[in-house]
Structure formats: C-alpha cells, structure tokens
Design a protein around this motif. Structure first.
Motif, PDB file in Angstrom:
ATOM      1  N   PHE A  96      -1.013   4.522   1.054  1.00  0.00           N
ATOM      2  CA  PHE A  96      -1.431   3.980   2.370  1.00  0.00           C
ATOM      3  C   PHE A  96      -2.941   3.730   2.439  1.00  0.00           C
ATOM      4  O   PHE A  96      -3.671   3.932   1.477  1.00  0.00           O
ATOM      5  CB  PHE A  96      -0.981   4.880   3.523  1.00  0.00           C
ATOM      6  N   ASP A  97      -3.349   3.305   3.653  1.00  0.00           N
ATOM      7  CA  ASP A  97      -4.742   2.928   3.837  1.00  0.00           C
ATOM      8  C   ASP A  97      -5.697   4.115   3.689  1.00  0.00           C
ATOM      9  O   ASP A  97      -5.329   5.264   3.937  1.00  0.00           O
ATOM     10  CB  ASP A  97      -4.928   2.310   5.232  1.00  0.00           C
ATOM     11  N   TYR A 148       3.403  -4.269   6.491  1.00  0.00           N
ATOM     12  CA  TYR A 148       3.867  -3.788   5.187  1.00  0.00           C
ATOM     13  C   TYR A 148       4.917  -4.747   4.683  1.00  0.00           C
ATOM     14  O   TYR A 148       5.778  -5.184   5.460  1.00  0.00           O
ATOM     15  CB  TYR A 148       4.528  -2.404   5.296  1.00  0.00           C
ATOM     16  N   HIS A 187      -5.849   4.041  -2.318  1.00  0.00           N
ATOM     17  CA  HIS A 187      -5.874   3.577  -0.931  1.00  0.00           C
ATOM     18  C   HIS A 187      -6.346   2.133  -0.843  1.00  0.00           C
ATOM     19  O   HIS A 187      -7.091   1.653  -1.683  1.00  0.00           O
ATOM     20  CB  HIS A 187      -6.794   4.466  -0.093  1.00  0.00           C
ATOM     21  N   THR A 214       0.818  -1.222   0.000  1.00  0.00           N
ATOM     22  CA  THR A 214       0.000   0.000   0.000  1.00  0.00           C
ATOM     23  C   THR A 214       0.850   1.270   0.000  1.00  0.00           C
ATOM     24  O   THR A 214       0.446   2.301  -0.524  1.00  0.00           O
ATOM     25  CB  THR A 214      -0.959  -0.010   1.212  1.00  0.00           C
ATOM     26  N   GLN A 215       2.064   1.158   0.571  1.00  0.00           N
ATOM     27  CA  GLN A 215       2.944   2.337   0.628  1.00  0.00           C
ATOM     28  C   GLN A 215       3.372   2.779  -0.769  1.00  0.00           C
ATOM     29  O   GLN A 215       3.767   3.919  -0.968  1.00  0.00           O
ATOM     30  CB  GLN A 215       4.175   2.064   1.516  1.00  0.00           C
TER      31      GLN A 215
END
Lengths: 332, 511
Positions: B488-489, B396, B354, B348-349
C-alpha cells in the motif's frame, strides 16, 4: 572506569532477515556469515531449463547421489564470507611475500644443493597443473552444486587453487632466474613423464565425473589428502639435508592452507555422512575407491623422491586418511 | 627428469609472458579424456573459436594481488557499515520514502548479483581457454562479493524498515520480481557465449551506468552513506567487468566472420531484454528518490544514446550495428517511467514497497524534465487519482494484469508512435496464443519459442493455484509479504509512522 558516550537509542523492529531468523529458530542477532550465506540460491519457480543440460533445473539437487533434507547444513566452520575470506588470504599471503622477498633479495634460492634442486623442480612444479585441475573441479561444483552454503565455499576453494598454482609457479621462476624454463619443463613432465601420469589421469577423469559430491570427496578429501602431506611434508623433510630448507618458507602457505581447509572439507563430508546411511555409503565408497587410485597415482613420484622409504611414507599417509575418514563416520 | 639449462643465460620474461605463465599456461590439452568431453558446451551455439590463445587478458591480476586489494577494500567498507549502524545512519537519509528504492534493489538486483556469481562459475569452468576462464572466475567471486556486501549493507535498514526482510524468497515468487529473475535465468540457461554477450557485454558494458549507477548515485544524493560506500567499493570491480565485456565481444567477432550474425542477434535480444528490465530503474529515478539525480530520459540520452553511439561506431568495423529497436527506446524515453509508476500505483496492494502520488513540487520537476509528455498525459491522470483518494476512493486495479510472455511486465506500455494506445502483440505457437508488450519481446519469443513457452508467469501461476491460494491475501502470504505493512501507499504505512516519530524526537532534542 568506563567512559559513557550518550547516543540516541532506537529500538530495532527486527534483528535479522526473516530467512535467517527461520533458520536460527528465532529473530535474534545473526552473524555476518549467517546473513550473507543462507538461501542465496534460487530453489524454485525456475523459468527455463538450461540449454546445456535440459534434463535438469538450473539448480538441481538431483545432480548428486547425496541427499540432504536441508542443503544449508553443509556449513563452513571457518565461517567464510567474501570479506573474511579475502582478509584471511591476504594475511597468509603477507608472510609468503616476505619469504619471497627474502629469497629474491639473495638472488635466487641459495643453499639448495644442485641435485636436490633438480628433484625439487620435478616434484613441486608440475603440481601447479594439479592445482589447476583442482581449480576446475571446485569451479565445477560452484557451477552445478546445490545450495549457496556449499557453493560459496567451493568458490573460495576455486580461487585458492589458482593462488596456490601461482605460488608454485613463482617458486619455479625464482629458481630459473625468471626465465620460465623451469615451468615449461614442468608442464612437459606433467604431460609426459611417467611419474605424473597416474595423477594427471585421475584429475582428467574427475573433470568429466558427473556427480559433484564425488568430485568434492575425490579432490578435496582424498587426492589432497595424499598430495599435500606427501609434497609439502614428506618431500620437504627429505630435502632438509640438501639445503631444501631454503624453499620451505615458500611452501608454508600450502601447509597452513591445507590444515585450515581440511576443517571445512571434514565438516562438509561428516555432516552429509551423519544425515543418513545411504549418504554414508556413497561417501565411504568414493573415499575407498579414490584412496586406492590416489595412492597408485602418487607412488611413482614418491619413489622418485623418497626412494625405498616411499612405501612406508605412503602407508602412513593412507593410515592418517583412514583415521580422518573414520572420524567422519565413513567405513574406510 | 628434465635437465635444466644454465640459469644465467636465460632471458627474463616480460610482464605479459610472466602473467601467461601464472595463468593460461596452467592449462593443458587433456589426453586421458577427450577435450570435447572436458569442455562440452563450447560448440553448440555455433560460435567458432580457432585460437583461444589469441585472447588478450584485459587485466593482469594474480591471486596474491587480488586478495590484497580486495581485502583492503573489504576492511574499509565494513568499517563504514559498522559505523553507519552504530550511529543510526538511517536517520540521516533525506526521507523514508527513499528506502523503497533500497527495497527494490535488495529484492530485485542483489539476487541477480548472486545469479551472476553462479553464471560466471559456469563459464569459468567451461571455456576452453584458461585465460578467459580465469577472468570469468574472478568475476564469479566478485559477484558473490557484491551479493554479500549488499546484504550486509542493507542489514541495518532491514532492522528499521519493512519490505527488506525476505529478499530471496520474494525474488523467486513476487510478480514484478519475475522480470529480473527471468532476465537472468534466461542468460544463465543460455550457452556460455550467449551468457557473456548478455551479461558481460549488454548488461555490464552497455547498461551498468543505467542500472547499478543510478541506485548508487541515488544513495549519494539521499544521504545513504552505507549504500554509496558499497557503490564506491564495487567501482573498480565493475570497471574490470566492463573491460571483460568489451574484450569478449571483440574476441568472438575477430575469431570468425560467421560469428558476427550470431553475436548481432544476441546483442539485439539482450539490448531489448535489458532495456525492459531498466524500466523498473526508470520509475525509481523519476518517482522513488526524494532527491533526484537526473531524469530517466536524461540518463538514457547520456549513457545509451551518446555513449552507445560511440561504442557501436567502434564495433561497426566488425559489421555490428546498433541494436534493433533502439529507436523504439528513444521514443519511449519520455513516457517509460510514468507508465511503470502508474502500474505500481494500480497494484500497490501487491507490491513489497510503498507507492505515492508525486507532490506538486515533484510534478513541477517532472513537467520540466518531460515538457512534451508529462502535463499532457500523466499530470491529469495523477490529478484524477489524487481526487479519488481525497474522496476516500483510492484507485486500485482489482483484476490481475496480463503479462508479456517474454519480459513478464504487465501490458502497460504504449504504441511507439501513440502514447495513448496500449501496445499489444501476439504470436501463435503449437496452437497456443502468446502475448507481448512490444515487437522487441515478440521477436525474442519467435526466435526461441521452445524456451519462452516455459516462462513461469506469475499471473498464470496464481490462476493455476500454485501461489498459495485464490485470494490476494493468500498470494501475498505465500510471497511472505506482510499485508498492511509492506504494501500500500507510503502515506499511513508503519514506515512513515516511525519515520515521523524519529523526526519528532530529533526536533525535540535541545541543540
């Protein structure tokens, strides 16, 4: 008095896409033309070489001798994107349809003297093949040209030329009672008649010319710069005394189109010429070479239609084109 | 000059003949330049066409009608886009998480529309027959339309949400976007007949209902009036494109028996290539839409297994069979979307949209749709990740993934007959070892290794230092991905914060 409708205002976080903002120099509201035309084409990180041209990248700026720092300077003053393009053409076509409906209602094109009708078929109808050549040339630029700015406009030009070829063909069908015989005869003229061989030869040479910018100049500036004023102005005027005025509303589309499209052609060539001397040199050379060839190519048909007045008419057209070229910064 | 026969005695043309005069009869056999120089690319793939005139025009559209119909559709579409913006239509979507599907679409799919425009311009210039050339030119300008109207439709979203700001730039660089990019460049760099098999047939005819349609239906289900209006507006174009796809395949098959094995190999290749690309859509359908249309497995069954059965039965009279490895796709349909969403949750990074873990309610839906796999393999995984996140140790994956050389997706797919073992395949070529996610991708490589060794693999490129630097942050900056904003989320993102504020404002308004 104004009326005041209350709506919730929500502050936007940005005004336009980042690539557009970079080009405008600031994040400010952009036009639809700007948002949908810049940077559409990939410029890097290509995965595979084309199997049909392995010496080049899929999109490759080195396919022409013209060099530009930024290919997106080749903007279209008409600001066409697909929506404005189709709407503009649909509007132009509405007037043409009315002219066709009017002519069709009267059976066929009445009032045109029989001998002029023969001349008209001979000079106008083979041009549908010229248009088809122009379609292929602009399609080729859309294929191998560099940058979405120029190639989207050549895409529109590609379809324009098909559309014009079809308008010409419909005029043929109108004059032959819908039988298609006039078109078959016109194709034979295009393939065999000495009046047309110079132009067909020039078009076929352009179909295999490697430098797409040269094709752009030769087709859209020079050849069109001879063919359009000649066929749709000089020949049309010559026909007025023979009842040819009945045909004029049907070719109005071409005149309007030529005026409008010339603005774009001039903007593209002028911008490239101003960028550096080498560009101006190439563009001048191409313009001169092709102008010489174009004049030779259309001389037989001009003489066939205009008789002894042909050379003076062609002098005028050549002079107009030279003035146009000099305005663009070309040494012509 | 040719003397004209008397007009009255001529027979009127049929519509078909009239259309031929307005289209294919515009072409001529060149003599000042040889035909094979004017059309240099039609022979090298080995496809034999004996009679270009045998081409049946799939639709009879002249430019006057084209301009008229298309202009009409454009006027209507832009009126809706305008009104959507004026009335802040984005406030009416089901949930801001939905916009992540649009991010995937604008960065992953819209650039393909543009590539299709250029690809069709290539074949629109280079086919010998003027009839198919005109059909391709019309598709070339249609595809430009789709690229441009999508950009205009999403322009309003870009003003209010992150991750939509630099689609073209990202498409050429971001790791997962090399999946669609390489797919289309593979087609555009192929010869004209393979291009049409890849895009007109496999992509448009066989797979459109699984790619384009789910995004548009997703828009309809999630209150996105602008995008769904675009979808409806493009529908009649798509119908034309699908018709062309079937026509071109039949034309090649009918022209020469020797074409059959070549076309079959392309169908095999482009089925698998397209199917791998669709794995991104599978995750969109099962995980990214707040209001779901149907599950990936259901849509695969409906649009490929059922519709495809009928299609390939029809084509069997030419000696064409169903694409190789279609049975692998059937085995994977109950796990595909979960495996892909897991990859994106892991990374996700480095994504420009998202991610999130499915809610309890969503997991109930997933269990119901995937009774044999979800509770057994994926619910426990999501539960573990959710517990880790609750403890402040959100998982992660910090190592860059190995990518499949062909489809360029990280190696996260499992063995066809074992959903617990990652599937690895490899092959050697000129002393180098190349890695693949599946037999399908390995086959494609082995048939044309000289093509696929050229692949611009994002992870390799990062290691070679071609992507802005060695740190994740450097690479993301090179992608033009705003760190801490686009990635990210969803939970905790600026998108979420704003959305919640708008919802609060809405709630606070007196009725």
């Amino acid at each position: 008095m104004t009326i005041d409708i209350k709506t919730a205002t929500i502050q936007p976080r940005r005004q336009t896409y980042a690539n557009v903002a970079r080009r405008l120099g600031a994040d400010r509201p952009a036009s639809r033309y700007e948002e949908s035309m810049f940077d559409l084409q990939a410029t890097g990180a290509f995965h595979y070489r084309p199997t049909w041209a392995p010496e080049y990248d899929l999109f490759d700026a080195s396919r022409t001798a013209i060099a530009l720092e930024d290919w997106h300077v080749l903007r279209d003053p008409r600001q066409f994107y697909y929506g404005t393009y189709t709407i503009a053409r649909a509007r132009m076509m509405e007037a043409t349809e009315k002219a066709f409906a009017y002519a069709e209602k009267r059976g066929r094109v009445s009032g045109v003297a029989e001998d002029w009708m023969t001349v008209l078929r001979h000079y106008l109808l083979p041009l549908r093949h010229y248009e088809w050549g122009a379609n292929m040339n602009n399609c080729n630029i859309t294929d191998i040209g560099f940058g979405s700015t120029i190639t989207e406009a050549t895409m529109f030009a590609t379809m324009d030329r098909l559309g014009i070829a079809q308008v010409i063909s419909r005029i043929g069908l109108l004059t032959d009672g819908g039988s298609g015989t006039s078109l078959t005869a016109a194709k034979q003229d295009w393939i065999e008649h000495p009046d047309w061989q110079g132009l067909r030869h020039a078009i076929e040479d352009l179909l295999v010319a490697p430098d797409w910018f040269e094709v752009f100049v030769a087709q859209n500036l020079v050849l069109d710069g001879f063919v359009y004023p000649l066929a749709y102005r000089a020949f049309d005027e010559a026909g007025q005394g023979h009842g040819g005025g009945a045909i004029s509303p049907l070719t109005e589309f071409m005149l309007d189109w030529f005026d409008e499209t010339s603005r774009w052609v001039d903007a593209v060539i002028g911008t490239a010429a101003r960028e550096n001397e080498a560009n101006a040199g190439h563009l001048s050379r191409w313009t001169n070479d092709w102008a010489k060839r174009a004049r030779e190519a259309v001389t037989p048909i001009a003489r066939a239609v205009l008789g002894p007045a042909a050379d003076a008419t062609l002098d005028g057209i050549a002079a107009d084109l030279a003035v146009r070229g000099r305005k663009l910064g070309l040494a012509v | 000059m040719n003397a004209m026969p008397p007009l009255q005695k001529q027979r009127k043309l049929s519509l078909k003949e009239r259309y031929a005069h307005l289209t294919r009869d515009l072409g001529w056999e060149t003599t000042y330049q040889p035909m094979d120089k004017v059309f240099p690319y039609v022979a090298y793939e080995g496809i034999k066409i004996h009679d270009w005139d045998a081409w049946e025009d799939p639709f009879r559209l002249t430019m006057d009608a084209y301009w008229k119909y298309q202009a009409e559709k454009e006027r209507k579409l832009y009126a809706v886009i305008e009104s959507f913006a004026q009335n802040n239509g984005h406030l009416n979507i089901t949930d801001a998480r939905y916009v992540n599907a649009l991010k995937l679409f604008l960065t992953g799919v819209s650039p393909l529309e543009y590539s299709a425009h250029r690809g069709y311009a290539h074949v629109g210039r280079h086919f010998v027959g003027a009839g198919p050339r005109i059909a391709c030119q019309m598709q070339a300008i249609d595809e430009l339309r789709h690229a441009q109207t999508q950009i205009h439709t999403m322009s309003h979203y870009n003003k209010f949400f992150d991750g939509l700001h630099d689609a073209r730039h990202m498409h050429d660089r971001v790791w997962y976007l090399s999946v669609p990019k390489s797919f289309f460049e593979d087609a555009c760099t192929a010869g004209p007949f393979e291009f049409l098999t890849a895009i007109s047939f496999s992509f448009e005819y066989v797979l459109t209902n699984l790619l384009f349609v789910p995004f548009m239906s997703g828009a309809a289900y999630n209150g996105d009036m602008a995008t769904v209006t675009f979808g409806f507006s493009a529908q009649s174009d798509e119908a034309r494109h699908m018709t062309l796809g079937l026509e071109i395949i039949k034309f090649m098959l009918e022209q020469d028996e020797g074409n059959v094995p070549i076309v079959q190999r392309w169908i095999d290749k482009w089925f698998w290539r397209g199917y791998r690309l669709l794995s991104l859509v599978s995750m969109m359908m099962d995980y990214m839409l707040p209001k779901r249309i149907m599950s990936w497995a259901e849509s695969w069954e409906m649009y490929f297994e059922q519709a495809g059965d009928a299609l390939f039965e029809d084509l069997s009279r030419y000696g064409i069979r169903k694409p190789k490895y279609h049975e692998v796709a059937a085995k994977e349909k109950h796990r595909l979307s979960h495996e892909v969403w897991s990859i994106f949750y892991n990374y996700t990074q480095a994504a420009a949209f998202h991610t999130w873990l499915p809610s309890e309610e969503e997991m109930t839906w997933l269990s119901a749709k995937y009774p044999d796999t979800f509770d057994k393999y994926y619910r426990p995984r999501f539960k573990a990740w959710s517990e880790m996140a609750a403890e402040g140790k959100r998982f992660y994956n910090q190592t860059l993934p190995q990518l499949c050389t062909t489809c360029q997706i990280p190696m996260g797919f499992t063995e066809p007959d074992d959903p617990t073992t990652i599937c690895f395949r490899s092959a050697e070529y000129k002393g180098e070892r190349y890695h693949f996610c599946s037999d399908g991708c390995k086959d494609i490589f082995c048939h044309e290794p000289e093509k696929y060794v050229q692949s611009w693999l994002p992870v390799h490129q990062i290691y070679m230092g071609n992507c802005g630097g060695a740190e994740v942050k450097d690479v993301l900056a090179w992608y033009h991905l705003n760190f801490g904003v686009d990635n990210f989320d969803y939970e905790g993102s600026p998108d979420q914060k704003l959305w919640d504020e708008w919802q609060a404002q809405k709630a606070a308004n007196p009725v």
